[in-house]
Design a protein around this motif. Structure first.
Motif, PDB file in Angstrom:
ATOM      1  N   GLN A 105       0.836  -1.210   0.000  1.00 35.85           N
ATOM      2  CA  GLN A 105       0.000   0.000   0.000  1.00 35.85           C
ATOM      3  C   GLN A 105       0.868   1.256   0.000  1.00 35.85           C
ATOM      4  OE1 GLN A 105      -3.484  -0.663   2.530  1.00 35.85           O
ATOM      5  NE2 GLN A 105      -3.383   1.486   3.080  1.00 35.85           N
ATOM      6  N   THR A 106       0.440   2.275  -0.758  1.00 32.26           N
ATOM      7  CA  THR A 106       1.172   3.542  -0.742  1.00 32.26           C
ATOM      8  C   THR A 106       0.758   4.365   0.471  1.00 32.26           C
ATOM      9  OG1 THR A 106       1.709   5.555  -1.989  1.00 32.26           O
ATOM     10  CG2 THR A 106      -0.549   4.758  -2.172  1.00 32.26           C
ATOM     11  N   ASP A 147      -1.480  10.160  -0.506  1.00 33.47           N
ATOM     12  CA  ASP A 147      -2.913  10.306  -0.749  1.00 33.47           C
ATOM     13  C   ASP A 147      -3.181  10.747  -2.182  1.00 33.47           C
ATOM     14  OD1 ASP A 147      -3.093  13.378  -0.825  1.00 33.47           O
ATOM     15  OD2 ASP A 147      -1.926  12.955   0.967  1.00 33.47           O
ATOM     16  N   GLU A 148      -4.467  10.727  -2.530  1.00 33.49           N
ATOM     17  CA  GLU A 148      -4.843  10.992  -3.923  1.00 33.49           C
ATOM     18  C   GLU A 148      -4.593  12.457  -4.315  1.00 33.49           C
ATOM     19  OE1 GLU A 148      -6.986  10.775  -1.487  1.00 33.49           O
ATOM     20  OE2 GLU A 148      -8.451  12.374  -1.767  1.00 33.49           O
ATOM     21  N   ILE A 149      -4.662  13.375  -3.350  1.00 33.55           N
ATOM     22  CA  ILE A 149      -4.426  14.795  -3.683  1.00 33.55           C
ATOM     23  C   ILE A 149      -2.972  14.982  -4.108  1.00 33.55           C
ATOM     24  CG2 ILE A 149      -4.386  17.168  -2.814  1.00 33.55           C
ATOM     25  CD1 ILE A 149      -6.640  16.457  -0.909  1.00 33.55           C
ATOM     26  N   GLN A 150      -2.056  14.462  -3.306  1.00 32.51           N
ATOM     27  CA  GLN A 150      -0.633  14.607  -3.649  1.00 32.51           C
ATOM     28  C   GLN A 150      -0.317  13.955  -4.985  1.00 32.51           C
ATOM     29  OE1 GLN A 150       2.344  13.648  -0.658  1.00 32.51           O
ATOM     30  NE2 GLN A 150       0.704  13.391   0.824  1.00 32.51           N
ATOM     31  N   LEU A 151      -0.809  12.738  -5.164  1.00 29.71           N
ATOM     32  CA  LEU A 151      -0.476  12.013  -6.396  1.00 29.71           C
ATOM     33  C   LEU A 151      -0.979  12.780  -7.617  1.00 29.71           C
ATOM     34  CD1 LEU A 151      -1.066   8.350  -5.202  1.00 29.71           C
ATOM     35  CD2 LEU A 151       1.115   9.388  -5.904  1.00 29.71           C
ATOM     36  N   ARG A 152      -2.152  13.442  -7.474  1.00 32.81           N
ATOM     37  CA  ARG A 152      -2.703  14.232  -8.592  1.00 32.81           C
ATOM     38  C   ARG A 152      -1.903  15.521  -8.798  1.00 32.81           C
ATOM     39  NH1 ARG A 152      -7.552  14.969  -6.493  1.00 32.81           N
ATOM     40  NH2 ARG A 152      -7.287  17.144  -5.935  1.00 32.81           N
ATOM     41  N   GLU A 153      -1.493  16.160  -7.670  1.00 30.76           N
ATOM     42  CA  GLU A 153      -0.932  17.506  -7.786  1.00 30.76           C
ATOM     43  C   GLU A 153       0.570  17.541  -8.111  1.00 30.76           C
ATOM     44  OE1 GLU A 153      -3.886  20.073  -4.849  1.00 30.76           O
ATOM     45  OE2 GLU A 153      -1.949  19.463  -4.061  1.00 30.76           O
ATOM     46  N   GLU A 201       6.552   4.967  -7.041  1.00 31.46           N
ATOM     47  CA  GLU A 201       5.902   5.672  -8.166  1.00 31.46           C
ATOM     48  C   GLU A 201       6.894   5.964  -9.290  1.00 31.46           C
ATOM     49  OE1 GLU A 201       2.580   6.383  -8.349  1.00 31.46           O
ATOM     50  OE2 GLU A 201       2.319   5.423  -6.382  1.00 31.46           O
ATOM     51  N   ASP A 256     -12.583   8.944   2.915  1.00 29.66           N
ATOM     52  CA  ASP A 256     -11.244   8.775   2.325  1.00 29.66           C
ATOM     53  C   ASP A 256     -10.125   8.829   3.369  1.00 29.66           C
ATOM     54  OD1 ASP A 256     -12.267   8.619  -0.299  1.00 29.66           O
ATOM     55  OD2 ASP A 256     -12.504  10.810  -0.309  1.00 29.66           O
ATOM     56  N   TRP A 305      -9.510  11.425   5.457  1.00 38.09           N
ATOM     57  CA  TRP A 305      -9.147  12.788   5.863  1.00 38.09           C
ATOM     58  C   TRP A 305      -9.895  13.152   7.136  1.00 38.09           C
ATOM     59  CZ3 TRP A 305      -5.191  14.891   3.446  1.00 38.09           C
ATOM     60  CH2 TRP A 305      -4.933  14.521   2.117  1.00 38.09           C
TER      61      TRP A 305
END
Ligand SMILES: C[S@@+](CC[C@H](N)C(=O)[O-])C[C@H]1O[C@@H](n2cnc3c(N)ncnc32)[C@H](O)[C@@H]1O
Length: 266
Positions: free
Chosen positions: A32-33, A36-42, A68, A243, A245
């Motif tokens: 598992q990473t 979070d999804e925000i960091q990976l997107r940004e 990654e 999620d 948060w």
């Protein structure tokens, strides 16, 4: 290292031993990473990029960034954190370099330049000099390289974080040279059964301190985002959303709790 940083280093040696058991290392080892999804997107593309992770703690995010596709170097001034990061790298076979250093002394230990400087989640309050921090980041970036920063919003540091109910303003928002000392044996954010033994020394930095320091150091701010959710349970009334948060249910959409930014070296 001044006396306050030396005190904080002792605290982080103490907390590393706690977090090794509370941060979900087993899930990370299972694949598992921790990102979070925000960091990976940004952050943007990580594949093949050289990445310097400042204040990497014991390396879970650093090694997740390597998974990654980034070529990673993690830096932290806690000997215990760096020892454990190296152990995790060996155990998982994920290639990573870890350097034990105060970030203010890093130029004595590292001479390369990087595509990305990454630093996230509980980092700025430990830093005595944010203009110098920004200059150090700029120094270690290649021209065109980026900083990615995700951090709790400085506004949440003004409230009493011990009592449930409406938030009370008890602490100044603006920076002072002298750090605030906490020796109240505060429950740890990751394992509340652990009461901090060592005191902490924390500096407050405003949003304008952070942005102006980066701009003065020679960076362009590409985005600055604010969120009404955050990565840790900062207040007793917080609840976790679907999620993971942490949110203040009564203040959703009303109070920023976290921000992120990407800045590029001109
Ligand atoms: C909250 S943790 C890092 C956040 C990380 N995202 C995490 O939770 O795993 C803060 C880290 O900053 C490190 N640190 C604090 N001040 C530092 C300094 N001046 N130089 C290098 N590391 C520092 C501590 O040792 C600790 O590992």
């Amino acid at each position: 290292m001044n006396e306050f940083e030396d005190g904080n280093r002792k605290l982080w040696d103490e907390l590393t031993e706690v977090h090794i058991h509370s941060y979900g290392v087993d899930k990370f080892l299972a694949g598992q990473t921790t990102l979070d999804e925000i960091q990976l997107r940004e952050i943007g593309d990580l594949k093949g990029k050289t990445l310097l992770h400042l204040q990497c703690h014991f390396g879970l995010d650093t090694l997740s960034l390597a998974r990654e596709g980034a070529i990673v170097t993690g830096v932290d001034f806690s000997e215990k954190a760096i020892d454990n990061a190296r152990k995790l790298s060996d155990e998982t076979g994920i290639r990573a370099r870890f350097i034990e250093s105060n970030i203010y002394d890093l130029k004595d230990h590292l001479s390369e330049k990087f595509d990305i400087v990454y630093t996230t989640m509980g980092v700025l309050c430990w830093l005595k000099d944010i203009p110098e921090w920004a200059r150090i980041i700029c120094h270690f970036l290649k021209p065109g390289g980026i900083l990615y920063l995700m951090e709790s919003h400085p506004i949440i540091n003004i409230f009493d974080d011990t009592k449930p109910g409406p938030l009370d303003i008890t602490i100044d928002y603006f920076h002072k040279d002298e750090p605030i000392m906490w020796d109240d044996h505060h429950p740890d954010y990751s394992d509340p059964t652990h009461l901090q033994e060592n005191p902490s020394y924390e500096w407050r930095w405003t949003i304008s301190d952070i942005l102006n320091s980066l701009i003065s150091a020679g960076m362009t701010i590409e985005f600055f985002n604010e969120y009404d959710k955050v990565f840790s349970k900062f207040f007793p009334d917080m609840e976790q959303d679907q999620d993971g948060w942490w949110v203040l249910p009564n203040l959703r959409g009303k109070l920023p709790l976290m921000f992120s930014l990407r800045a590029r070296k001109i």
